[in-house]
Design a protein around this motif. Structure first.
Motif, short mmCIF file in Angstrom:
data_model
loop_
_atom_site.label_atom_id
_atom_site.label_comp_id
_atom_site.label_asym_id
_atom_site.label_seq_id
_atom_site.Cartn_x
_atom_site.Cartn_y
_atom_site.Cartn_z
N ALA A 9 0.83 -1.21 0.00
CA ALA A 9 0.00 0.00 0.00
C ALA A 9 0.87 1.26 0.00
N LEU A 10 1.92 1.25 0.79
CA LEU A 10 2.80 2.43 0.83
C LEU A 10 3.50 2.63 -0.50
N LEU B 120 -0.87 5.75 6.60
CA LEU B 120 -2.03 5.42 5.77
C LEU B 120 -3.27 5.65 6.63
N ARG C 288 1.08 3.84 -3.24
CA ARG C 288 0.62 5.22 -3.06
C ARG C 288 1.78 6.18 -2.83
N SER D 294 -4.53 8.00 1.95
CA SER D 294 -5.77 7.28 2.23
C SER D 294 -5.98 6.17 1.23
N ASP D 295 -6.69 5.14 1.68
CA ASP D 295 -7.02 4.04 0.79
C ASP D 295 -7.72 4.62 -0.43
N PHE E 101 -7.51 2.65 5.71
CA PHE E 101 -6.88 1.49 5.06
C PHE E 101 -7.61 0.21 5.46
#
Ligand code: COA
Length: 215
Positions: free
Chosen positions: A84-85, A181, A88, A104-105, A184
């Motif tokens: 995720a990191l 985040l 994004r 943010s997700d 998430f």
């Protein structure tokens, strides 16, 4: 109240998992059906590299615990958060400068920045921190957190917590954690989480604020 703290090596920790999960259940109030799964996860975590466990006792009674370990590729939480990191982008550490972007997700995407150190490159992953309800708001959680992170060889500490204005979130912010985040989802059915990170050592300097009703 006479609170003492005890280090729990992997073997001691595994022997105490039933009791630790009962503290977790009292603190988090999860569905009963999830508790055996929680025990299995903690069994696995106890043999992770760099494991450190700590328990809090009041006159001999177990009232809280915290544990963590060195984050590595191949661990479920680590890989989920790393992906995720990376997708994004921009939460990289450049020497002492930290990008404090909150992602943010579903936020905008970008590539991972190669050649720069990220939050997870050398991280202590704090997996659980819980205090029995009657002992909350007395400084035990803060002591567990500061003690478990003290003297760690890693560069950063990372964790996830409910993405809500909880006591846990205030506690983490108060010792230097920042949002990496927000909103998430580890899986579809769960409530949103915040992933937070701090440079080590944690900031023990800020005096705890006067307590507020828990949430
Ligand atoms: C989150 C949790 C671990 C924090 O532990 P805790 O022992 O309650 O936290 P502390 O007492 O150290 O700090 C909480 C509050 O007490 C205050 N406090 C700290 N030291 C204190 C002291 N010596 N005397 C009185 N109050 C104190 C803090 O300022 C803080 O105030 P705030 O809630 O207004 O921010 C605990 O409340 C808990 O188990 N919650 C439910 C489960 C949970 O959310 N776990 C975290 C999952 S990520």
């Amino acid at each position: 109240m006479r609170v003492s703290y005890r280090e729990q090596g992997p073997a001691q920790f595994r022997a105490a998992i039933r009791e630790l999960v009962s503290v977790y259940a009292a603190a988090m109030n999860p569905p009963d059906r999830t508790l055996s799964g929680r025990e299995a996860i903690m069994e696995r975590h106890a043999v992770s590299p760099g494991f450190r466990g700590l328990t809090a006792h009041d006159d001999g009674q177990l009232v809280g615990f915290c544990y963590g370990f060195h984050g590595e590729n191949g661990q479920w939480w680590h890989d989920m958060v790393a992906a995720a990191l990376a997708s994004r982008s921009c939460s990289v550490i450049s020497d002492s400068v930290i990008s404090d972007s909150v992602i943010s997700d579903g936020g905008s995407s970008g590539g991972a920045v190669s050649g720069q150190r990220t939050w997870l490159d050398d991280s202590f992953e704090i997996a659980e921190l819980h205090v029995l309800p009657s002992w909350q708001g007395k400084g035990i959680g803060r002591s567990l957190l500061l003690t478990i992170a003290a003297g760690r060889p890693e560069r950063t500490a990372v964790l996830s917590t409910a993405d809500a204005p909880t006591r846990a979130r205030r506690l983490y912010r108060g010792v230097g954690f920042t949002d990496l985040l927000t909103d998430f989802r580890f899986s579809g059915g769960e409530p949103p989480y915040a992933v937070m990170g701090a440079m080590l050592p944690l900031d023990a300097s800020a005096a705890p604020r006067s307590p507020r009703p828990s949430r």
